[in-house]
Scaffold this active site. Structure first.
Site, mmCIF file in Angstrom:
data_model
loop_
_atom_site.group_PDB
_atom_site.id
_atom_site.type_symbol
_atom_site.label_atom_id
_atom_site.label_comp_id
_atom_site.label_asym_id
_atom_site.label_seq_id
_atom_site.Cartn_x
_atom_site.Cartn_y
_atom_site.Cartn_z
ATOM 1 N N ASP A 13 45.775 35.277 48.410
ATOM 2 C CA ASP A 13 46.784 36.338 48.249
ATOM 3 C C ASP A 13 47.403 36.752 49.571
ATOM 4 O O ASP A 13 47.781 37.918 49.754
ATOM 5 C CB ASP A 13 46.169 37.574 47.557
ATOM 6 C CG ASP A 13 45.454 37.198 46.278
ATOM 7 O OD1 ASP A 13 46.033 36.428 45.509
ATOM 8 O OD2 ASP A 13 44.322 37.653 46.071
ATOM 9 N N GLU A 14 47.521 35.842 50.520
ATOM 10 C CA GLU A 14 48.067 36.180 51.841
ATOM 11 C C GLU A 14 49.594 36.222 51.848
ATOM 12 O O GLU A 14 50.190 36.648 52.827
ATOM 13 C CB GLU A 14 47.613 35.156 52.901
ATOM 14 C CG GLU A 14 46.106 35.075 53.129
ATOM 15 C CD GLU A 14 45.439 34.045 52.241
ATOM 16 O OE1 GLU A 14 46.113 33.525 51.316
ATOM 17 O OE2 GLU A 14 44.259 33.757 52.445
ATOM 18 N N LYS A 16 51.398 33.274 50.692
ATOM 19 C CA LYS A 16 51.791 31.883 50.964
ATOM 20 C C LYS A 16 53.054 31.512 50.195
ATOM 21 O O LYS A 16 53.886 30.760 50.685
ATOM 22 C CB LYS A 16 50.651 30.925 50.585
ATOM 23 C CG LYS A 16 49.387 31.136 51.384
ATOM 24 C CD LYS A 16 48.257 30.247 50.911
ATOM 25 C CE LYS A 16 47.717 30.582 49.557
ATOM 26 N NZ LYS A 16 46.995 31.855 49.445
ATOM 27 N N GLY A 40 48.102 32.718 42.051
ATOM 28 C CA GLY A 40 49.281 33.476 41.612
ATOM 29 C C GLY A 40 50.173 33.672 42.822
ATOM 30 O O GLY A 40 49.873 34.491 43.668
ATOM 31 N N HIS A 41 51.225 32.863 42.921
ATOM 32 C CA HIS A 41 52.106 32.939 44.090
ATOM 33 C C HIS A 41 53.340 33.757 43.746
ATOM 34 O O HIS A 41 54.147 33.353 42.911
ATOM 35 C CB HIS A 41 52.492 31.535 44.556
ATOM 36 C CG HIS A 41 51.338 30.801 45.148
ATOM 37 N ND1 HIS A 41 51.377 29.478 45.507
ATOM 38 C CD2 HIS A 41 50.094 31.215 45.447
ATOM 39 C CE1 HIS A 41 50.208 29.114 46.004
ATOM 40 N NE2 HIS A 41 49.417 30.156 45.967
ATOM 41 N N GLN A 223 44.796 29.768 47.045
ATOM 42 C CA GLN A 223 43.614 30.499 47.499
ATOM 43 C C GLN A 223 43.574 30.548 49.043
ATOM 44 O O GLN A 223 44.565 30.260 49.685
ATOM 45 C CB GLN A 223 42.316 29.905 46.932
ATOM 46 C CG GLN A 223 42.111 30.133 45.439
ATOM 47 C CD GLN A 223 42.827 29.128 44.572
ATOM 48 O OE1 GLN A 223 42.808 27.944 44.825
ATOM 49 N NE2 GLN A 223 43.487 29.611 43.534
ATOM 50 N N ARG A 302 43.426 42.386 38.414
ATOM 51 C CA ARG A 302 42.306 43.187 38.954
ATOM 52 C C ARG A 302 42.720 43.861 40.261
ATOM 53 O O ARG A 302 43.448 43.262 41.062
ATOM 54 C CB ARG A 302 41.109 42.272 39.259
ATOM 55 C CG ARG A 302 40.439 41.719 38.024
ATOM 56 C CD ARG A 302 39.281 40.818 38.379
ATOM 57 N NE ARG A 302 39.714 39.548 38.950
ATOM 58 C CZ ARG A 302 38.898 38.606 39.386
ATOM 59 N NH1 ARG A 302 37.601 38.791 39.336
ATOM 60 N NH2 ARG A 302 39.376 37.478 39.877
ATOM 61 N N GLY A 414 58.448 42.185 54.322
ATOM 62 C CA GLY A 414 58.887 42.559 52.982
ATOM 63 C C GLY A 414 58.838 41.333 52.092
ATOM 64 O O GLY A 414 58.643 40.208 52.569
HETATM 65 P P1 IMP Z 1 37.786 30.773 40.324
HETATM 66 O O1 IMP Z 1 38.631 30.050 41.317
HETATM 67 O O2 IMP Z 1 38.542 31.294 39.137
HETATM 68 O O3 IMP Z 1 36.574 29.980 39.933
HETATM 69 O O4 IMP Z 1 37.209 32.095 41.055
HETATM 70 C C1 IMP Z 1 36.301 32.018 42.132
HETATM 71 C C2 IMP Z 1 36.586 33.116 43.153
HETATM 72 O O5 IMP Z 1 37.823 32.855 43.790
HETATM 73 C C3 IMP Z 1 36.705 34.519 42.539
HETATM 74 O O6 IMP Z 1 36.219 35.458 43.474
HETATM 75 C C4 IMP Z 1 38.208 34.701 42.389
HETATM 76 O O7 IMP Z 1 38.588 36.059 42.395
HETATM 77 C C5 IMP Z 1 38.705 33.973 43.635
HETATM 78 N N1 IMP Z 1 40.060 33.447 43.484
HETATM 79 C C6 IMP Z 1 40.458 32.368 42.791
HETATM 80 N N2 IMP Z 1 41.779 32.181 42.896
HETATM 81 C C7 IMP Z 1 42.237 33.160 43.691
HETATM 82 C C8 IMP Z 1 43.543 33.479 44.213
HETATM 83 O O8 IMP Z 1 44.546 32.819 43.958
HETATM 84 N N3 IMP Z 1 43.593 34.560 45.022
HETATM 85 C C9 IMP Z 1 42.511 35.297 45.346
HETATM 86 N N4 IMP Z 1 41.280 35.033 44.886
HETATM 87 C C10 IMP Z 1 41.146 33.972 44.073
#
Ligand code: IMP
Length: 424
Positions: A13-14, A16, A40-41, A223, A302, A414
């Protein structure tokens, strides 16, 4: 022409998506190389605001082919929904390619993700429940279904029957759940295959040809590096590699072809799900940042855990990825804070730790040692040149450069494309 890798330097979530969208203007290809619809980009541009889960952010540029590489996992239902939403907003999606080798997220992966999380009880990872872990586990267990398999009906049926019989044994005997019907899953996925077929290619070959022809290629990470199964806060990690290693493996690009590796960092830290986060602020400052920056998961909604910038973790991810430059995002979020802290070391049982520990239990016992920066208390979202940043904001940026040991290439102030300071 350059091959540029864009990688998250923190826990995801930086921002990207914005950086890729920005750079994709000059690129001929953008390639998603890992993860699946757990990502989620967020992209804001002339077409509107989008939260892309699977489609590479380069899709918005007509001249840029958007590739879902072999290292990504594809949930066909999610991808097809995303494509139709994009089309409805006037975005041409015909320049999408999907690797024949990419793995498919099947209904049992999502089922197992939920059942396994429930089984972990208090030690739940907090996954996005999109089936990511089980899908990548099946890939290495040689039980996976690949996108190319969906196009060969006989092969697909045979493989699916074998896999579902195996899964049904576990579902019924271990979890006491209902078995899945081979025929039902087969019929649904054959239809998906028909819809995806026009996009399916040997993308590795196409990308290699493009690089040989001198075209610019962007590799789009999902991620963040601290969620890497090898280098992240194991076991509180995702199941494919968001680092430079994953970029190479998940796209088929030779390491020597890569010319730059841009690390994307938020000006503070966030994390979703469980696992240690030494700089987490469980107080009103954390709540304030979350509210001001709307830090809620793009995939699950969340609330994100918010905290100060962790330069120990950042130095580690800069090192393992070999970042050649930094893109710092959301600097404007800090505009209203009178003081800003950065974690420069950890303290563990009276000892100073300067390195990021390999184990989550140790990291969870670390206390952050902070350096404090003065806040600039002035709006930055309208600034477009480094020279125009308030002096104290410049000091903060320079402080991070020094702590990470890497130069700043881009500063984002922004969500929109224009709200960007191109430093170099
Ligand atoms: P999974 O990738 O759904 O198996 O989740 C494993 C961990 O990675 C959990 O802590 C998720 O919240 C985190 N995670 C997975 N995808 C993202 C992302 O795109 N952004 C932030 N955290 C993520």
């Amino acid at each position: 022409m350059p091959v540029v890798v864009i990688i998250g330097g923190q826990w995801g979530d930086e921002g990207k998506g914005k950086i890729v969208d920005l750079l994709a203007e000059k690129a001929c290809y953008t390639v998603r190389f890992s993860g699946g619809d757990n990502a989620g980009h967020t992209v804001v541009n002339q077409f509107g605001e989008f939260k892309l889960h699977l489609t590479p952010s380069g899709i918005f540029h007509q001249t840029c082919t958007a590739v879902i590489g072999n290292g990504a996992a594809v949930n066909p239902a999610v991808l097809l929904r995303e494509l139709s939403e994009l089309k409805r907003s006037g975005v041409d999606t015909s320049h999408l390619l999907i690797s024949r080798r990419a793995h498919v997220i099947m209904p049992y992966h999502i089922l197992f993700d939920r059942l396994e999380e429930k089984g972990r009880g208090e030690q739940a990872i907090g996954t996005t429940q999109k089936g990511i872990g089980p899908a990548f586990a099946d890939k290495v267990a040689r039980l996976g279904i690949r996108v190319g398999d969906l196009l060969d009906h006989d092969v697909f049926y045979r493989r699916l029957k074998q896999v579902i019989e195996h899964k049904n044994t576990i579902l019924t005997k271990v979890y006491g759940a209902e078995p899945l019907s081979v025929d039902e899953v087969y019929r649904t996925y054959i239809e998906y295959g028909k819809e995806l077929e026009p996009f399916v290619q040997d993308t590795e070959v196409i990308i290699a040809d493009a690089i040989r022809a001198g075209k610019m290629v962007l590799l789009e990470g999902a991620q963040g590096s601290l969620l890497d199964p090898d280098f992240g806060t194991y076991p509180y990690v995702t199941s494919s590699s968001p680092t430079i290693g994953g970029a190479i493996l998940g796209s088929g690009i030779a390491p020597a072809a890569i010319t730059a590796c841009l690390g994307v960092f938020k000006a503070y830290a966030t994390r979703v799900g469980s696992g240690p986060m030494p700089t987490e602020l469980k107080d009103e400052t954390g709540d304030f940042i979350r509210k001001r920056a709307q830090e809620y998961g793009a995939t699950t909604g969340r609330p994100r855990r918010c905290g100060w910038f962790d330069a120990v973790a950042g130095r580690f991810t800069t090192c393992i990825n070999g970042f050649t430059g930094i893109a710092l995002t959301r600097l404007d979020v800090l505009d209203v804070l009178p003081a800003i802290k950065v974690c420069v070391a950890y303290e563990l049982q009276g000892q100073r730790l300067k390195h990021f520990p390999s184990n989550s239990e140790t990291l969870s016992r670390c206390q952050p040692v902070y350096e404090e920066f003065q806040g600039w208390l002035a709006p930055t979202s309208g600034i477009r040149r480094l020279a125009d940043l308030p002096l104290k904001a410049k000091r903060y940026v320079e402080g991070l450069e020094e702590l990470l040991g890497c130069r700043m290439d881009i500063i984002s102030v922004g969500a929109s494309r224009e709200q960007t300071i191109m430093v170099r």
